[in-house]
Design a protein around this motif. Sequence first.
Motif, short mmCIF file in Angstrom:
data_model
loop_
_atom_site.label_atom_id
_atom_site.label_comp_id
_atom_site.label_asym_id
_atom_site.label_seq_id
_atom_site.Cartn_x
_atom_site.Cartn_y
_atom_site.Cartn_z
N ILE A 81 147.28 -3.90 33.10
CA ILE A 81 146.17 -3.85 33.04
C ILE A 81 145.88 -2.20 33.50
N LYS A 139 145.47 -13.60 26.69
CA LYS A 139 146.07 -12.29 26.41
C LYS A 139 147.40 -11.95 27.49
N CYS A 140 147.16 -13.31 28.65
CA CYS A 140 147.67 -13.07 29.73
C CYS A 140 148.34 -14.34 30.63
N SER A 170 150.69 -10.52 26.26
CA SER A 170 151.03 -8.75 25.38
C SER A 170 150.86 -7.67 25.84
N LYS A 171 149.35 -8.45 26.39
CA LYS A 171 148.13 -7.58 27.48
C LYS A 171 148.54 -8.11 29.18
N GLU A 177 144.42 3.34 25.95
CA GLU A 177 143.56 2.74 26.48
C GLU A 177 143.45 4.03 27.95
N CYS A 234 151.29 -0.49 30.02
CA CYS A 234 149.98 -0.25 29.03
C CYS A 234 149.89 0.48 28.27
#
Length: 227
Positions: free
Chosen positions: A110, A71-72, A106-107, A150, A146
Amino acid sequence: MMTEWTSCSRTCGRGSQSRQVACTLQLANGTLVKAKDRDCAGPKPASSQRCEGQDCLTVWEAGVWSECSVKCGRGARHRLVKCTNPRKKCDLSTLPRETEDCEDYSKCYIWRTGDWAKCSVTCGKSMQSRVIQCMHKITGRHGNECFSSEKPAAYRPCQQQACNERINVNTITSPRLAALTFKCLRDQWPVYCKVIREKNLCQDMRWYQRCCETCRDFYAQKMQQRS
């Protein structure tokens, strides 16, 4: 009388196939002899028909691509490819790709958490906190991308040993004498301040500065009694 259909004229795609059709007469001894078409009842069956070759070598079916494995950054994605030819004869040279490279960012950001701080009190129940930061997974830079849903908890309850309400004021270590310009924010020794007030120790500036809120109320009552 009809023979079996011949094989399809094409092994892949549309073609044609044929068979022999003849009007026959069966004699008393069981022998079959050819007769004229008009001697047979009903329409004459077809001697040819269209057909579809079943040996096509390019009948591959590819499924939907999966999500990127990371995701990264750069990763890979996969899909299911199968041969749908009825006779399972597919040309491997035309096999579609089952794996390919992909990129997903997209991620990249964190939540990073620090260590829990010490409990805010030395006895009884209270709360402790920790630092929560949104950071880039690779570069370590701070950001605000972020997902708030979450975000980890920044506070949690904590409990120390039970507070001892019976305190001997003589066992309390006397603080150093502080400046007279001490600004009162809150009691620094909330557990002991009640005892200090009861023992009339608020008159001592050393105790006053440790329990300024409690002692300030003490002086207010003294002023009311004098008036």
